[in-house]
Design an enzyme around this catalytic site. Structure first.
Site, PDB file in Angstrom:
ATOM      1  N   ASP A  44       0.809  -1.228   0.000  1.00  0.00           N
ATOM      2  CA  ASP A  44       0.000   0.000   0.000  1.00  0.00           C
ATOM      3  C   ASP A  44       0.840   1.275   0.000  1.00  0.00           C
ATOM      4  OD1 ASP A  44      -2.380  -1.533   0.091  1.00  0.00           O
ATOM      5  OD2 ASP A  44      -2.167  -1.750   2.267  1.00  0.00           O
ATOM      6  N   ARG A  45       2.058   1.161  -0.502  1.00  0.00           N
ATOM      7  CA  ARG A  45       2.974   2.297  -0.619  1.00  0.00           C
ATOM      8  C   ARG A  45       3.358   2.894   0.735  1.00  0.00           C
ATOM      9  NH1 ARG A  45       2.745  -0.058  -4.900  1.00  0.00           N
ATOM     10  NH2 ARG A  45       2.727   0.937  -6.962  1.00  0.00           N
ATOM     11  N   LEU A  46       3.187   2.136   1.812  1.00  0.00           N
ATOM     12  CA  LEU A  46       3.627   2.597   3.130  1.00  0.00           C
ATOM     13  C   LEU A  46       5.046   2.090   3.364  1.00  0.00           C
ATOM     14  CD1 LEU A  46       0.373   2.043   5.227  1.00  0.00           C
ATOM     15  CD2 LEU A  46       1.268   4.186   4.279  1.00  0.00           C
ATOM     16  N   HIS A  47       5.953   2.615   2.543  1.00  0.00           N
ATOM     17  CA  HIS A  47       7.319   2.114   2.523  1.00  0.00           C
ATOM     18  C   HIS A  47       8.074   2.472   3.797  1.00  0.00           C
ATOM     19  CE1 HIS A  47       6.149   1.561  -1.558  1.00  0.00           C
ATOM     20  NE2 HIS A  47       6.312   2.835  -1.898  1.00  0.00           N
TER      21      HIS A  47
END
Length: 229
Positions: free
Chosen positions: A200-203
């Site tokens: 979810d692009r929560l890198h």
């Protein structure tokens, strides 16, 4: 209508990176990540050129310039690469030593970013590296006036053939001299970031920022923090 994406979207499933589980210095972490990429390249083949590094510089009018080189070493003083000192990057670094570099391994959902200044390598280190290159690569270092225009591919190949005849392959590391303007740079970082792609692009972005003089291996020289993705 929304534009079609350039590539299918995939979920990034990189390993979680937690500050508490990392070493207190960026050298240990960078060494471990690079070793893992090299090992994966050998075992699975989905990490081509694991030491390929994008190096960004700034030209005389302030425009950024970037190209890919091979990181030839990593020491506690910083990562390093070799080049023709009269190349575009050589000229740019001579005028402005500010530099940024990134190692990226998409198959592993990992990247390392270095930001700092470039320091020219000493001649003896350049020579020690140059003699380890294959004979053909040593010839090409002479044949190419890196970044300069050339009329054709055939002109480059003719120049290479001329130099190959001058310095034939004898099997000796000294059969081709070090080019006069061959050199290299070490990046002395002010900041090192470790990036891991997460769902979810929560890198994860973990940054070591310099707070004092010292090498990459000197914990007292670095403060560690997490940044938002």
């Amino acid at each position: 209508m929304a534009p079609d994406p350039l590539a299918p979207r995939i979920s990034y499933t990189g390993d979680a990176v937690d500050i508490g589980g990392l070493a207190d210095n960026p050298y240990a972490v960078a060494s471990a990540w690079i070793d893992a990429a090299v090992a994966r390249a050998a075992e699975r083949g989905d990490v081509p050129e694991p030491t390929a590094m994008a190096v960004a510089t700034v030209d005389a009018v302030g425009l950024p310039d970037v190209r890919t080189v091979l990181m030839r070493f990593l020491t506690p003083e910083g990562p390093g690469f070799v080049t023709n000192l009269d190349s575009a990057k050589g000229r740019q670094l001579a005028a402005n030593p500010g530099v940024a570099a990134t190692l990226t391994w998409p198959a592993m959902f990992r990247a390392i970013r270095f930001r700092g200044r470039a320091v020219e390598l000493p001649d003896e280190l350049v020579r020690d590296y140059f003699v380890t290159r294959p004979w053909g690569s040593r010839i090409s270092a002479w044949a190419s006036e890196q970044s300069a225009p050339i009329a054709s591919r055939s002109a480059l190949e003719a120049r290479s053939a001329e130099l190959a005849a001058r310095w034939p392959d004898t099997g000796s590391p000294d059969d081709v001299p070090v080019p006069t303007r061959w050199g290299g740079y070490r990046i002395v970082p002010e900041e090192v970031e470790f990036w891991a792609g997460r769902p979810d692009r929560l890198h994860d972005r973990i940054v070591y920022a310099r707070v004092a003089e010292g090498s990459l291996a000197d914990a007292a020289a670095w403060a560690i923090s997490r940044r938002q993705p």
